[in-house]
Design a protein around this motif. Structure first.
Motif, PDB file in Angstrom:
ATOM      1  N   LYS A  22      -4.852  -6.382   7.322  1.00  0.00           N
ATOM      2  CA  LYS A  22      -5.016  -5.574   7.807  1.00  0.00           C
ATOM      3  C   LYS A  22      -4.212  -5.679   9.269  1.00  0.00           C
ATOM      4  O   LYS A  22      -2.930  -4.782   9.356  1.00  0.00           O
ATOM      5  N   LEU A  23      -3.845  -6.740  10.094  1.00  0.00           N
ATOM      6  CA  LEU A  23      -3.670  -7.096  11.357  1.00  0.00           C
ATOM      7  C   LEU A  23      -2.052  -6.915  10.585  1.00  0.00           C
ATOM      8  O   LEU A  23      -0.998  -6.650  11.154  1.00  0.00           O
ATOM      9  N   ASN A  25      -0.719  -6.903   7.930  1.00  0.00           N
ATOM     10  CA  ASN A  25       0.265  -5.735   7.761  1.00  0.00           C
ATOM     11  C   ASN A  25       0.664  -4.728   8.243  1.00  0.00           C
ATOM     12  O   ASN A  25       2.473  -4.423   8.263  1.00  0.00           O
ATOM     13  N   ALA A  26      -0.635  -4.492   9.121  1.00  0.00           N
ATOM     14  CA  ALA A  26       0.476  -3.637  10.360  1.00  0.00           C
ATOM     15  C   ALA A  26       1.502  -3.670  10.983  1.00  0.00           C
ATOM     16  O   ALA A  26       1.972  -3.264  11.364  1.00  0.00           O
ATOM     17  N   GLY A  27       1.175  -5.667  11.598  1.00  0.00           N
ATOM     18  CA  GLY A  27       2.502  -5.937  12.389  1.00  0.00           C
ATOM     19  C   GLY A  27       3.881  -5.981  12.289  1.00  0.00           C
ATOM     20  O   GLY A  27       4.696  -5.430  11.942  1.00  0.00           O
ATOM     21  N   LYS A  29       4.854  -4.425   9.184  1.00  0.00           N
ATOM     22  CA  LYS A  29       4.967  -2.745   9.608  1.00  0.00           C
ATOM     23  C   LYS A  29       5.853  -1.991  10.630  1.00  0.00           C
ATOM     24  O   LYS A  29       6.470  -1.827  10.361  1.00  0.00           O
ATOM     25  N   ALA A  30       5.538  -2.311  11.981  1.00  0.00           N
ATOM     26  CA  ALA A  30       5.905  -2.184  12.641  1.00  0.00           C
ATOM     27  C   ALA A  30       7.136  -3.381  13.210  1.00  0.00           C
ATOM     28  O   ALA A  30       8.114  -2.675  14.384  1.00  0.00           O
ATOM     29  N   SER A  89      -8.568   0.504  12.478  1.00  0.00           N
ATOM     30  CA  SER A  89      -7.380   1.291  13.124  1.00  0.00           C
ATOM     31  C   SER A  89      -6.861   0.321  12.826  1.00  0.00           C
ATOM     32  O   SER A  89      -5.796   0.147  14.437  1.00  0.00           O
ATOM     33  N   PRO A  90      -5.999  -0.261  12.095  1.00  0.00           N
ATOM     34  CA  PRO A  90      -4.781  -1.767  12.500  1.00  0.00           C
ATOM     35  C   PRO A  90      -3.538  -1.168  13.575  1.00  0.00           C
ATOM     36  O   PRO A  90      -3.573  -1.736  14.078  1.00  0.00           O
ATOM     37  N   ASN A  91      -3.009   0.151  12.870  1.00  0.00           N
ATOM     38  CA  ASN A  91      -2.115   0.131  13.256  1.00  0.00           C
ATOM     39  C   ASN A  91      -1.863   0.377  14.950  1.00  0.00           C
ATOM     40  O   ASN A  91      -1.112   0.920  15.589  1.00  0.00           O
ATOM     41  N   LYS A  92      -3.324   1.392  14.979  1.00  0.00           N
ATOM     42  CA  LYS A  92      -3.439   2.156  16.615  1.00  0.00           C
ATOM     43  C   LYS A  92      -3.282   1.014  17.341  1.00  0.00           C
ATOM     44  O   LYS A  92      -3.471   0.647  18.247  1.00  0.00           O
ATOM     45  N   ILE A  94      -2.739  -2.331  16.810  1.00  0.00           N
ATOM     46  CA  ILE A  94      -1.021  -2.758  16.707  1.00  0.00           C
ATOM     47  C   ILE A  94      -0.641  -2.335  17.745  1.00  0.00           C
ATOM     48  O   ILE A  94       0.916  -2.636  18.919  1.00  0.00           O
TER      49      ILE A  94
END
Length: 105
Positions: A22-23, A25-27, A29-30, A89-92, A94
């Protein structure tokens, strides 16, 4: 921004690897470069190099247990959360890391 992290849960199976995925992928993606080491039941995988740690802008520790080698991150900005936060909440998380980077020390 370059992020390194460590994921480790109490059992060392599911949450450890879910948090890593999750981390990462979120990283990505950002638009950030991110590498997450896991410390699970089969030992340390994807072990961070000293170079990766030195180049990192921030360290995310998503752990429910004491991690091995924490001293490697001395002097780095660190965000420490339970694995639950990284999983849910991986996106939050990051986004929070990006906020911490721009704050003066």
């Amino acid at each position: 921004m370059k992020i390194v992290g460590v994921a480790a849960c109490t059992v060392g199976i599911a949450h450890t690897y879910i948090a890593q995925e999750k981390l990462e992928n979120a990283g990505k993606k950002a638009g950030y470069e991110i590498t997450v080491e896991t410390q699970g039941t089969i030992g340390t995988e994807n072990e961070l190099t000293q170079e990766q740690i030195a180049e990192a802008d921030i360290v995310i520790i998503a752990a429910d247990v004491k991690i091995a080698g924490r001293e490697r991150f001395e002097g780095k900005r660190i965000i420490e959360v339970p694995t639950d936060v990284a999983v849910k909440s991986p996106n939050k998380l990051i986004a929070k890391a990006a906020e911490v980077i721009v704050q003066p020390r």
